[in-house]
Design an enzyme around this catalytic site. Structure first.
Site, short mmCIF file in Angstrom:
data_model
loop_
_atom_site.label_atom_id
_atom_site.label_comp_id
_atom_site.label_asym_id
_atom_site.label_seq_id
_atom_site.Cartn_x
_atom_site.Cartn_y
_atom_site.Cartn_z
N SER A 67 0.79 -1.26 -0.12
CA SER A 67 0.06 -0.11 0.06
C SER A 67 0.72 1.20 0.02
O SER A 67 1.98 1.15 0.45
CB SER A 67 -0.86 0.04 1.20
OG SER A 67 -1.41 -1.27 1.46
N1 SAH Z 1 -1.15 -4.39 3.52
C1 SAH Z 1 -0.50 -4.86 2.72
C2 SAH Z 1 -1.24 -4.77 1.31
C3 SAH Z 1 -1.27 -5.96 0.53
S1 SAH Z 1 -2.33 -5.82 -0.91
C4 SAH Z 1 0.82 -4.18 2.33
O1 SAH Z 1 1.01 -3.06 2.69
O2 SAH Z 1 1.65 -4.86 1.93
C5 SAH Z 1 -3.73 -6.89 -0.14
C6 SAH Z 1 -3.44 -8.33 0.10
O3 SAH Z 1 -4.75 -8.95 0.61
C7 SAH Z 1 -2.79 -9.19 -0.88
O4 SAH Z 1 -1.66 -9.86 -0.51
C8 SAH Z 1 -3.93 -10.29 -0.98
O5 SAH Z 1 -3.40 -11.44 -1.25
C9 SAH Z 1 -4.54 -10.02 0.28
N2 SAH Z 1 -5.82 -10.85 0.38
C10 SAH Z 1 -6.81 -10.59 -0.54
N3 SAH Z 1 -7.93 -11.19 -0.11
C11 SAH Z 1 -7.74 -11.94 0.80
C12 SAH Z 1 -8.60 -12.76 1.82
N4 SAH Z 1 -9.74 -13.04 1.64
N5 SAH Z 1 -7.75 -13.20 3.02
C13 SAH Z 1 -6.57 -12.72 3.26
N6 SAH Z 1 -5.93 -11.91 2.34
C14 SAH Z 1 -6.26 -11.55 1.35
#
Ligand code: SAH
Length: 217
Positions: A67
């Protein structure tokens, strides 16, 4: 941890990032100092390191992104606004950057990720940074983590189409959840506060997150 001597990790570069985030309205000094002191370059591929302290989302593989620092700061501030929290659930560990920002600000973070390879990289970063109050789980985080519920706070870093009731149920009364809601064309960051018999929803601002998906990979 080694981040010696490289220009992109210079204090000045990080301070510029903080100034940008402050200019966009984030006021919580504890959150800002966490952003200042967290080595974001350790959460992305080396090939992108030179961009680690830009205020932008960056690819982390598997079609996912780390993010934007501003949005991480904003969500953390919104989560903590009405006082400190003990146990917080995070859905979407991704790189682990948001988890690392939150970890020193709360008692314990329970973080969930559906893509195993991302979770295992995030785990080694937590280890490297000696963040010891984080529990991780490879699971569909849309279902929460009932074993440790109720939570004082929940932060979701991928967007469902609507507020997931399974997560609202795992908030304690008075607890709050910050999440993006909507599809890629129209998405908003919202804060949900659990009440005795229902929940309140506040709109915070427009957002642009990857979708929350079902199942694990
Ligand atoms: N907070 C993270 C954002 C990553 S993007 C950072 O700063 O790096 C969002 C993440 O949510 C992705 O890695 C994706 O695989 C995960 N995601 C999507 N759906 C999900 C679910 N149902 N359960 C757990 N993770 C999920």
């Amino acid at each position: 941890m080694s981040h010696s001597g490289i220009g992109m990790t210079s204090q000045r570069t990080r301070e510029r990032l903080i100034e940008r985030i402050r200019a966009q309205g984030v006021r919580d000094e504890k959150v800002l100092s966490q952003i200042l002191n967290t080595p974001r370059h350790l959460f992305i591929d080396e090939a992108l390191s030179s961009r680690a302290y830009e205020d932008t989302a960056l690819p982390i593989g598997k079609s996912q992104t780390i993010s934007q620092p501003y949005i991480v700061a904003r969500m953390t501030e919104a989560l903590l606004e009405h006082g400190p929290l003990e146990n917080v659930l995070e859905v979407g560990t991704g790189s682990g950057y948001q988890t690392a920002i939150l970890s020193p600000l709360v008692r314990r973070v329970y973080t969930t990720e559906r893509i195993e390879s991302l979770l295992s990289q995030a785990r080694s970063r937590f280890h490297q940074l000696r963040l010891i109050n984080i529990r991780t789980r490879h699971t569909d985080g849309g279902l929460g983590w009932p074993q440790y519920a109720p939570f004082d706070g929940i932060i979701v870093t991928a967007a469902p189409l609507g507020v997931p009731l399974a997560l609202v149920q795992q908030l304690r009364v008075g607890g709050r959840m910050v999440l993006p809601v909507g599809d890629k064309d129209k998405q908003a960051l919202v804060r949900v506060t659990k009440t005795e018999d229902s929940h309140d929803i506040e709109m915070l601002e427009a957002a642009s997150f990857v979708p929350l998906l079902d199942g694990v990979k």
